[in-house]
Design a protein around this motif. Structure first.
Motif, mmCIF file in Angstrom:
data_model
loop_
_atom_site.group_PDB
_atom_site.id
_atom_site.type_symbol
_atom_site.label_atom_id
_atom_site.label_comp_id
_atom_site.label_asym_id
_atom_site.label_seq_id
_atom_site.Cartn_x
_atom_site.Cartn_y
_atom_site.Cartn_z
ATOM 1 N N LEU A 40 0.834 -1.205 0.000
ATOM 2 C CA LEU A 40 0.000 0.000 0.000
ATOM 3 C C LEU A 40 0.872 1.260 0.000
ATOM 4 O O LEU A 40 0.623 2.214 -0.751
ATOM 5 N N ALA A 41 1.911 1.243 0.837
ATOM 6 C CA ALA A 41 2.798 2.415 0.914
ATOM 7 C C ALA A 41 3.515 2.640 -0.415
ATOM 8 O O ALA A 41 3.601 3.780 -0.900
ATOM 9 N N ALA A 42 4.021 1.569 -1.023
ATOM 10 C CA ALA A 42 4.745 1.714 -2.296
ATOM 11 C C ALA A 42 3.821 2.253 -3.385
ATOM 12 O O ALA A 42 4.212 3.138 -4.160
ATOM 13 N N THR A 43 2.609 1.736 -3.449
ATOM 14 C CA THR A 43 1.679 2.166 -4.493
ATOM 15 C C THR A 43 1.282 3.632 -4.325
ATOM 16 O O THR A 43 1.285 4.403 -5.296
ATOM 17 N N LEU A 44 0.966 4.034 -3.096
ATOM 18 C CA LEU A 44 0.529 5.419 -2.871
ATOM 19 C C LEU A 44 1.676 6.406 -3.071
ATOM 20 O O LEU A 44 1.494 7.475 -3.672
ATOM 21 N N LEU A 45 2.860 6.056 -2.577
ATOM 22 C CA LEU A 45 4.005 6.958 -2.764
ATOM 23 C C LEU A 45 4.340 7.110 -4.248
ATOM 24 O O LEU A 45 4.605 8.217 -4.732
ATOM 25 N N THR A 46 4.330 5.973 -4.960
ATOM 26 C CA THR A 46 4.616 6.033 -6.394
ATOM 27 C C THR A 46 3.562 6.857 -7.117
ATOM 28 O O THR A 46 3.875 7.638 -8.030
ATOM 29 N N MET A 47 2.299 6.712 -6.723
ATOM 30 C CA MET A 47 1.222 7.491 -7.337
ATOM 31 C C MET A 47 1.477 8.988 -7.188
ATOM 32 O O MET A 47 1.341 9.755 -8.153
ATOM 33 N N LEU A 233 9.963 2.265 0.104
ATOM 34 C CA LEU A 233 10.630 3.537 -0.180
ATOM 35 C C LEU A 233 11.657 3.371 -1.304
ATOM 36 O O LEU A 233 11.762 4.203 -2.206
ATOM 37 N N GLY A 234 12.418 2.281 -1.239
ATOM 38 C CA GLY A 234 13.413 2.031 -2.278
ATOM 39 C C GLY A 234 12.782 1.750 -3.627
ATOM 40 O O GLY A 234 13.235 2.270 -4.663
ATOM 41 N N ILE A 235 11.728 0.938 -3.634
ATOM 42 C CA ILE A 235 11.031 0.625 -4.893
ATOM 43 C C ILE A 235 10.457 1.890 -5.506
ATOM 44 O O ILE A 235 10.516 2.101 -6.724
ATOM 45 N N THR A 236 9.917 2.763 -4.659
ATOM 46 C CA THR A 236 9.375 4.028 -5.159
ATOM 47 C C THR A 236 10.462 4.864 -5.834
ATOM 48 O O THR A 236 10.245 5.434 -6.913
ATOM 49 N N ALA A 237 11.633 4.923 -5.219
ATOM 50 C CA ALA A 237 12.722 5.735 -5.766
ATOM 51 C C ALA A 237 13.127 5.253 -7.164
ATOM 52 O O ALA A 237 13.242 6.055 -8.100
ATOM 53 N N VAL A 238 13.322 3.939 -7.322
ATOM 54 C CA VAL A 238 13.759 3.448 -8.640
ATOM 55 C C VAL A 238 12.601 3.496 -9.644
ATOM 56 O O VAL A 238 12.829 3.689 -10.848
ATOM 57 N N ALA A 239 11.358 3.343 -9.154
ATOM 58 C CA ALA A 239 10.202 3.427 -10.060
ATOM 59 C C ALA A 239 10.049 4.841 -10.621
ATOM 60 O O ALA A 239 9.693 5.023 -11.788
ATOM 61 N N ILE A 344 2.252 -6.406 -10.844
ATOM 62 C CA ILE A 344 3.067 -5.190 -10.900
ATOM 63 C C ILE A 344 2.482 -4.213 -11.923
ATOM 64 O O ILE A 344 2.332 -3.022 -11.649
ATOM 65 N N GLY A 345 2.113 -4.718 -13.099
ATOM 66 C CA GLY A 345 1.567 -3.843 -14.134
ATOM 67 C C GLY A 345 0.263 -3.195 -13.723
ATOM 68 O O GLY A 345 0.010 -2.027 -14.043
ATOM 69 N N ASN A 346 -0.582 -3.938 -12.992
ATOM 70 C CA ASN A 346 -1.910 -3.415 -12.666
ATOM 71 C C ASN A 346 -2.046 -2.899 -11.235
ATOM 72 O O ASN A 346 -2.450 -1.751 -11.030
ATOM 73 N N ILE A 347 -1.718 -3.741 -10.234
ATOM 74 C CA ILE A 347 -1.947 -3.289 -8.856
ATOM 75 C C ILE A 347 -0.954 -2.197 -8.466
ATOM 76 O O ILE A 347 -1.311 -1.205 -7.827
ATOM 77 N N TYR A 348 0.323 -2.385 -8.849
ATOM 78 C CA TYR A 348 1.325 -1.380 -8.472
ATOM 79 C C TYR A 348 1.355 -0.224 -9.484
ATOM 80 O O TYR A 348 0.908 0.885 -9.186
#
Length: 384
Positions: A40-47, A233-239, A344-348
Motif C-alpha cells: 500500500l505504501a509503495a503504491t501510494l508513494l509512487t502514485m 521507499l526504495g522501490i518508489t525511488a527506482v520506479a 506489478i503492471g496493474n496493482i502497483y
C-alpha cells in the motif's frame, strides 16, 4: 539505466520479501498485514511522485490498455495462478534470484503460457477481447480537470483516511476501556478515523525510530530482512527514475518478449506471430529491449542481496511442489496476457498511474487470490 533500476528493484524486493501473494494471502488467511502495508505504501508513494512527474512533463509514457471485463477475467486467472504457484510476478523473480529452482520452473511455464496465448491471439481477438472490451484505455491523470499531482495527493489522502478508519474501528472494538471512554462522548463511527490516525502516526514514528537505530549498525542491518515499508521507499525511488526515463514498471510484458526472443534464437519465426511481431515488438524486429534487460537485472540484484545476507542457496523443489510451478506458472503467463498485465503492471504501476483498466484488473487479481486462499486453507478455514 536498465541495470541500475533492475538491480535496485531486485535488492529491495528480496530484502523486503516484497511479494503480492504474501501481502494478500497472509492478510486473508491470518489477518497479517505486514507486507500489505508495504504494498500500500509503495503504491501510494509512487502514485504521488508519478502524478507530480506527469504534471511537470517528466515522464516517458503511460500504459493504458482498453478497459472491460478482460481485466476482471484475466486478473482472476492470474490471481489464482500466483497464489497456487506461491509467488507473484515480482516474488517469482526475487526467489529465482535466491536460488529456488521451483521458481525458475515457474518462469519456464509462464513462458509456456505466453507462447500458447500468442498462438491463440488471432482467435482471442474476435472471441474474447472484442466482446469483453468496452472502451479505450485511459488514465485519470489525463482526463481529470484536477492537476495530476494534486489528484494523486487527494487519492492518497483518501485511502489513508479509509485505512485509518478501518484501523480505528478495529482498535475501538478491541479495547473495551477506550471504547467505553469515547462512546460516552461521541459515536464510535466518528471516533474511528481519529483513533486510527493516532495509531498511524505512532506506528510511523516507531518505524522511523527503528530506521535511525538500524543506521547505527549499517553492516549488520543490511544483512537482516528489511521492513516492507523500507523496501517500499526504495522501490518508489527506482520506479520514479524509470518513469521519468523509460516507462512505468512492468514484469510480464518484458517476460513475454523474452519468450519470443528466446524462441527466435532456436529457429522459431517469432516475428511472424501477430502478438509478438506487431504488438510486443511493435514491428521493430524481435530483439532485446530496454525493459527486458531491466527484468534480467532484477534477478541479478535479488541474487546479490541474497548472497550478501546469506540467504542464497540452490534449492531443489520437492516433487509434490512441481504442479504448483507448472500449473501456477502457466496460469500466471496466460492470465497476465488475457488481462492484460500482472500484479506489478496493474496493482502497483496501473493504480499508481490511475489507469481505469488496472482498477478492474486489480479487482480480478485480488478476487483470484481470495478464492484460491480459501481453497488452499479449506480444511482449517480463513480468518477473513
Amino acid at each position: 539505466m536498465a541495470a541500475v533500476v533492475g538491480l535496485g528493484l531486485g535488492v529491495f524486493l528480496q530484502k523486503g520479501r516484497f511479494c503480492f501473494v504474501n501481502a494478500f494471502r497472509d492478510f486473508f488467511a491470518y489477518k497479517d498485514s505486514r507486507v500489505t502495508k508495504g504494498v500500500l505504501a509503495a503504491t501510494l508513494l509512487t502514485m504521488v511522485f508519478w502524478g507530480i512527474a506527469y504534471q511537470l512533463g517528466y515522464y516517458q509514457g503511460l500504459w493504458t490498455p482498453a478497459w472491460g471485463l478482460t481485466g476482471l477475467v484475466g486478473g482472476f486467472i492470474f490471481g489464482i495462478g500466483m497464489t497456487y504457484a506461491g509467488g507473484c510476478a515480482s516474488g517469482t523473480l526475487y526467489r529465482a534470484g535466491e536460488g529456488y529452482l521451483q521458481f525458475w520452473l515457474t518462469l519456464v511455464f509462464m513462458g509456456v503460457g505466453y507462447a500458447v496465448f500468442t498462438a491463440a491471439f488471432p482467435t482471442l481477438q474476435s472471441t474474447y477481447f472484442g466482446p469483453l472490451q468496452f472502451g479505450e484505455g485511459v488514465s485519470l491523470f489525463t482526463v481529470s480537470p484536477i492537476p495530476a499531482g494534486l489528484l494523486a495527493l487527494l487519492v492518497a489522502a483518501g485511502v489513508t483516511v479509509v485505512y485509518a478508519t478501518l484501523v480505528g474501528r478495529g482498535a475501538t472494538k478491541g479495547d473495551p476501556g477506550e471504547r467505553a471512554t469515547v462512546a460516552s462522548a461521541q459515536p464510535s463511527v466518528l471516533l474511528a478515523p481519529a483513533v486510527g490516525a493516532r495509531q498511524f502516526v505512532r506506528g510511523t514514528r516507531q518505524y522511523f525510530a527503528g530506521l535511525v537505530e538500524s543506521w547505527r549498525t549499517p553492516l549488520a542491518s543490511s544483512k537482516r530482512p528489511w521492513d516492507p515499508r523500507t523496501a517500499a521507499l526504495g522501490i518508489t525511488a527506482v520506479a520514479v527514475l524509470w518513469f521519468t526515463q523509460v516507462s512505468i514498471v512492468g514484469v510480464t510484458g518484458p517476460e513475454a518478449r523474452w519468450t519470443g526472443y528466446l524462441l527466435s534464437q532456436v529457429g522459431v519465426e517469432a516475428g511472424s506471430f501477430e502478438y509478438w511481431g506487431a504488438i510486443l515488438f511493435r514491428g521493430n524486429g524481435v530483439g532485446v529491449t530496454t525493459d527486458m534487460v531491466m527484468i534480467g537485472f532484477v534477478i541479478v540484484g535479488a541474487g546479490i542481496a541474497a548472497a550478501w545476507s546469506g540467504d542464497f542457496s540452490i534449492r531443489v523443489p520437492k516433487r509434490r511442489r512441481l504442479p504448483n510451478a507448472v500449473v501456477g506458472g502457466f496460469m500466471m503467463g496466460a492470465g497476465s496476457r488475457l488481462a492484460p498485465g500482472c500484479n506489478i503492471g496493474n496493482i502497483y504501476s496501473g493504480i499508481a498511474e490511475l489507469s481505469v483498466h488496472s482498477f478492474i484488473a486489480a479487482a480480478g487479481i485480488v478476487l483470484g487470490v481470495y478464492v484460491m486462499t480459501h481453497w488452499i486453507y479449506r480444511e482449517v478455514g480463513c480468518a477473513i
